[in-house]
Scaffold this motif. Structure first.
Motif, PDB file in Angstrom:
ATOM      1  N   ARG A   1       0.170   4.175  -2.674  1.00 43.89           N
ATOM      2  CA  ARG A   1      -0.163   5.546  -2.290  1.00 43.89           C
ATOM      3  C   ARG A   1       0.805   6.547  -2.919  1.00 43.89           C
ATOM      4  O   ARG A   1       0.397   7.610  -3.391  1.00 43.89           O
ATOM      5  CB  ARG A   1      -0.152   5.691  -0.766  1.00 43.89           C
ATOM      6  CG  ARG A   1      -1.351   5.062  -0.067  1.00 43.89           C
ATOM      7  CD  ARG A   1      -1.272   5.303   1.447  1.00 43.89           C
ATOM      8  NE  ARG A   1      -1.215   6.738   1.730  1.00 43.89           N
ATOM      9  CZ  ARG A   1      -2.274   7.520   1.841  1.00 43.89           C
ATOM     10  NH1 ARG A   1      -3.487   6.999   1.694  1.00 43.89           N
ATOM     11  NH2 ARG A   1      -2.150   8.798   2.113  1.00 43.89           N
TER      12      ARG A   1
ATOM     13  N   LEU B   1      -8.315   5.191  -4.005  1.00 38.72           N
ATOM     14  CA  LEU B   1      -7.556   3.956  -3.785  1.00 38.72           C
ATOM     15  C   LEU B   1      -8.470   2.732  -3.887  1.00 38.72           C
ATOM     16  O   LEU B   1      -8.075   1.688  -4.415  1.00 38.72           O
ATOM     17  CB  LEU B   1      -6.871   3.999  -2.418  1.00 38.72           C
ATOM     18  CG  LEU B   1      -5.762   5.050  -2.265  1.00 38.72           C
ATOM     19  CD1 LEU B   1      -5.255   5.082  -0.828  1.00 38.72           C
ATOM     20  CD2 LEU B   1      -4.612   4.788  -3.231  1.00 38.72           C
ATOM     21  N   ALA B   2      -9.705   2.875  -3.388  1.00 41.62           N
ATOM     22  CA  ALA B   2     -10.667   1.776  -3.516  1.00 41.62           C
ATOM     23  C   ALA B   2     -10.954   1.482  -4.986  1.00 41.62           C
ATOM     24  O   ALA B   2     -11.034   0.320  -5.403  1.00 41.62           O
ATOM     25  CB  ALA B   2     -11.966   2.124  -2.779  1.00 41.62           C
TER      26      ALA B   2
ATOM     27  N   GLU C   1      -3.914   1.103   6.394  1.00 42.55           N
ATOM     28  CA  GLU C   1      -3.947   2.397   5.709  1.00 42.55           C
ATOM     29  C   GLU C   1      -5.213   2.605   4.885  1.00 42.55           C
ATOM     30  O   GLU C   1      -5.482   3.720   4.428  1.00 42.55           O
ATOM     31  CB  GLU C   1      -2.718   2.556   4.817  1.00 42.55           C
ATOM     32  CG  GLU C   1      -1.406   2.687   5.546  1.00 42.55           C
ATOM     33  CD  GLU C   1      -0.788   1.336   5.901  1.00 42.55           C
ATOM     34  OE1 GLU C   1       0.384   1.329   6.311  1.00 42.55           O
ATOM     35  OE2 GLU C   1      -1.479   0.292   5.766  1.00 42.55           O
ATOM     36  N   LEU C   2      -5.982   1.554   4.663  1.00 39.63           N
ATOM     37  CA  LEU C   2      -7.265   1.668   3.970  1.00 39.63           C
ATOM     38  C   LEU C   2      -8.386   1.672   5.003  1.00 39.63           C
ATOM     39  O   LEU C   2      -8.432   0.827   5.900  1.00 39.63           O
ATOM     40  CB  LEU C   2      -7.473   0.506   3.005  1.00 39.63           C
ATOM     41  CG  LEU C   2      -6.798   0.590   1.635  1.00 39.63           C
ATOM     42  CD1 LEU C   2      -7.081  -0.685   0.858  1.00 39.63           C
ATOM     43  CD2 LEU C   2      -7.281   1.793   0.846  1.00 39.63           C
TER      44      LEU C   2
ATOM     45  N   GLN D   1      -9.207   8.125  -0.316  1.00 37.15           N
ATOM     46  CA  GLN D   1      -9.501   6.727   0.012  1.00 37.15           C
ATOM     47  C   GLN D   1     -10.409   6.092  -1.041  1.00 37.15           C
ATOM     48  O   GLN D   1     -10.225   4.935  -1.431  1.00 37.15           O
ATOM     49  CB  GLN D   1     -10.157   6.644   1.390  1.00 37.15           C
ATOM     50  CG  GLN D   1      -9.210   6.823   2.554  1.00 37.15           C
ATOM     51  CD  GLN D   1      -8.418   5.572   2.873  1.00 37.15           C
ATOM     52  OE1 GLN D   1      -8.964   4.470   2.931  1.00 37.15           O
ATOM     53  NE2 GLN D   1      -7.116   5.726   3.074  1.00 37.15           N
TER      54      GLN D   1
ATOM     55  N   VAL E   1      -6.979  -6.745   0.698  1.00 32.76           N
ATOM     56  CA  VAL E   1      -6.871  -5.474   1.422  1.00 32.76           C
ATOM     57  C   VAL E   1      -7.406  -5.526   2.848  1.00 32.76           C
ATOM     58  O   VAL E   1      -7.236  -4.556   3.592  1.00 32.76           O
ATOM     59  CB  VAL E   1      -7.617  -4.350   0.658  1.00 32.76           C
ATOM     60  CG1 VAL E   1      -7.091  -4.221  -0.760  1.00 32.76           C
ATOM     61  CG2 VAL E   1      -9.134  -4.566   0.662  1.00 32.76           C
TER      62      VAL E   1
ATOM     63  N   ALA F   1     -13.585   2.179   2.568  1.00 34.02           N
ATOM     64  CA  ALA F   1     -12.886   1.907   1.310  1.00 34.02           C
ATOM     65  C   ALA F   1     -12.866   0.406   1.022  1.00 34.02           C
ATOM     66  O   ALA F   1     -13.054  -0.025  -0.123  1.00 34.02           O
ATOM     67  CB  ALA F   1     -11.454   2.454   1.363  1.00 34.02           C
ATOM     68  N   LYS F   2     -12.665  -0.390   2.057  1.00 38.41           N
ATOM     69  CA  LYS F   2     -12.666  -1.840   1.877  1.00 38.41           C
ATOM     70  C   LYS F   2     -14.055  -2.338   1.475  1.00 38.41           C
ATOM     71  O   LYS F   2     -14.184  -3.241   0.632  1.00 38.41           O
ATOM     72  CB  LYS F   2     -12.205  -2.522   3.164  1.00 38.41           C
ATOM     73  CG  LYS F   2     -10.747  -2.241   3.509  1.00 38.41           C
ATOM     74  CD  LYS F   2     -10.383  -2.788   4.876  1.00 38.41           C
ATOM     75  CE  LYS F   2      -8.949  -2.408   5.260  1.00 38.41           C
ATOM     76  NZ  LYS F   2      -8.589  -2.859   6.613  1.00 38.41           N
TER      77      LYS F   2
ATOM     78  N   ILE G   1       0.826  -1.213   0.000  1.00 39.20           N
ATOM     79  CA  ILE G   1       0.000   0.000   0.000  1.00 39.20           C
ATOM     80  C   ILE G   1       0.858   1.260   0.000  1.00 39.20           C
ATOM     81  O   ILE G   1       0.442   2.300  -0.538  1.00 39.20           O
ATOM     82  CB  ILE G   1      -0.967  -0.016   1.216  1.00 39.20           C
ATOM     83  CG1 ILE G   1      -2.031   1.071   1.065  1.00 39.20           C
ATOM     84  CG2 ILE G   1      -0.194   0.124   2.508  1.00 39.20           C
ATOM     85  CD1 ILE G   1      -2.948   0.900  -0.116  1.00 39.20           C
TER      86      ILE G   1
END
Length: 366
Positions: free
Chosen positions: A118, A178-179, A225-226, A175, A220, A230-231, A114
Motif C-alpha cells: 500500500r 491493489l487487486a 486490508e483487502l 482497492q 490474499v 478486491a479478492k 500488504i
C-alpha cells in the motif's frame, strides 16, 4: 538527463524525440534502448539524447563517462528524489523494482506484506488518476525480459484509472488498483521455465498458468486490508462473460464488476506490450481489434470507457502513423474514434483514416 550515445546501455528510456536532419524522429521518445538504437545514434552522429534517471528494471542509471571523455552535463545526483521533482515514471519504475523484490519473496514461500504494498502503490495510483496522459505511455515502459513485473504494476494503474473514470469512490478504485497489482502474484507458484518459455506452451504447461489466479487468491484471502470484492477480482480476472475463461469457467451472472476492470486492463496491456514471442502492437490497433473481436467476452461499458480515454485527443493533437509519417488530428469522428481525420505534416494532405484501413495511429506525440 542528457547523455552522449556512448553512455547509453540496454534498458535506458529515451524521454525526448531524437531528431536528425529529417522531419520524423530517428528514435521517438519513450523508446527503451536496445543495442540497435545505440548503433543508429552513432551512424547519425547524434551528440546527445535525453534519458530517464532509472532503467526499465527500476535500478538507478549511473552513466559512465563518454568514450571521448568530454564532460556531459547531467542532472545533479539525488535531485530527482525530492518530492517536488519525482515524476510518474520515477514512481512507476520504483514500484516495478519493489514488485520484483516481493515476487522473489513469494516464490521463496514468503507471505504478502500488504502494508509495504500500500505504501508503494497508493501514491502511484493517486498520481495516475491526476495525470491522464500517463496511460498512453504505459506500454512503452515494459520490455520482454521483465514483462511480468511491469505488467502487474501497469494492470494496477489501468484498472484504478478506469474505475476512477467510472466514478468509483476513492476507497473502491484504490482497492481495484491493489487487486490489479496482485492478480498475477500467484505466478510465483508457476515453474519459472514455463513463465520464461518463448515457444508455444504445451497443454500441461498452460494448465499451470490457468491455476495462477487461484494461487493469487490464496495469497490474499486472509488479508483484512483487502476488501472481499478486491479478492474476487483477483480470483476472477481471467474469467470471461461468456464463460470461456479460467480457472472456474464462470459466466457474467457470477462475476464481480471489479474483476472485469482488472480483466480489461490485463488484456489491453498484454496486447500492447513487447513479449518474448512477439513485438508490441499499437494501442489504437488493439482497441479496434477489441471492439471487433472481443464483444461478449468483456464488459462493454468498461471497453467503451477505455476507448474513450485512449482516444480523447483534441483537434491539433500530433500523432505518428503506422507508416512512420507524422500528422495532426483535425476532426474526431465519434462513431470511429480510433480513425479521426488527419492532416499530414510533410505535404498537408488530409486523410480520413476510416477510408485508409491500411493505416492506423501508432502513437500520440502531444
Amino acid at each position: 538527463m542528457r547523455l552522449h550515445p556512448s553512455q547509453l546501455v540496454t534498458g535506458c528510456l529515451i524521454t525526448k524525440d531524437v531528431m536528425g536532419r529529417t522531419k520524423n524522429p530517428i528514435i521517438p521518445k519513450n523508446t527503451l534502448v536496445h543495442p540497435i538504437h545505440i548503433q543508429v545514434l552513432k551512424k547519425f552522429l547524434i551528440e546527445s539524447v535525453e534519458v530517464a534517471n532509472k532503467l526499465s528494471d527500476g535500478s538507478p542509471f549511473v552513466p559512465e563517462q563518454p568514450v571521448d571523455d568530454e564532460p556531459i552535463e547531467t542532472q545533479p545526483s539525488g535531485c530527482n528524489e525530492s518530492s517536488e521533482n519525482v515524476t510518474f515514471h520515477d514512481q512507476y519504475v520504483h514500484a516495478v523494482e519493489s514488485y520484483k523484490k516481493w515476487f522473489s519473496e513469494w516464490r521463496a514461500g514468503g507471505s504478502l506484506n500488504i502494508k509495504a504494498i500500500r505504501e508503494e502503490m497508493v501514491p502511484l495510483l493517486e498520481s495516475a488518476v491526476q495525470e491522464k496522459r500517463v496511460i498512453f505511455r504505459l506500454h512503452h515502459y515494459s520490455s520482454s525480459w521483465d514483462y511480468l513485473y511491469h505488467h502487474s504494476v501497469a494492470m494496477s494503474v489501468l484498472a484504478s484509472y478506469l474505475a476512477y473514470k467510472m466514478d468509483y469512490e476513492y476507497g473502491e478504485w484504490s482497492q481495484i488498483g491493489l487487486a490489479g497489482l496482485l492478480s498475477d502474484a500467484g505466478m510465483a507458484k508457476v515453474d519459472q521455465r514455463v513463465i520464461d518459455k518463448e515457444a508455444p506452451l504445451t497443454e500441461r504447461e498452460f494448465e499451470q498458468i490457468k491455476h495462477h489466479p487461484a494461487h493469487s487468491y490464496r495469497l490474499v484471502e486472509n488479508i483484512q486490508e483487502l476488501s472481499r470484492p478486491a479478492k474476487l477480482a483477483i480470483l476472477q480476472h481471467h474469467e470471461r462473460l461468456d464463460g470461456t475463461g479460467y480457472p472456474l469457467g464462470l459466466n457474467h451472472t457470477k462475476l464481480h464488476p471489479y474483476s472485469q476492470l482488472v480483466a480489461v486492463s490485463d488484456m489491453y496491456h498484454a496486447m500492447t506490450s513487447e513479449r518474448v514471442y512477439r513485438q508490441k502492437h499499437s494501442p489504437f490497433k488493439v482497441l479496434e481489434n477489441v471492439l471487433k473481436e472481443q464483444f461478449g467476452r468483456y464488459d462493454h461499458t468498461i471497453i467503451q470507457v477505455l476507448v474513450k480515454e485512449m482516444t480523447n485527443y483534441s483537434t491539433g493533437t500530433n500523432i505518428r502513423l503506422s507508416n512512420n509519417r507524422r500528422a495532426e488530428i483535425v476532426f474526431v469522428d465519434q462513431t470511429h474514434p480510433t480513425r479521426p481525420m488527419i492532416r499530414l505534416e510533410d505535404d498537408g494532405e488530409i486523410y480520413h483514416l476510416k477510408e485508409h484501413m491500411h493505416l492506423h495511429i501508432e502513437e500520440i506525440l502531444g
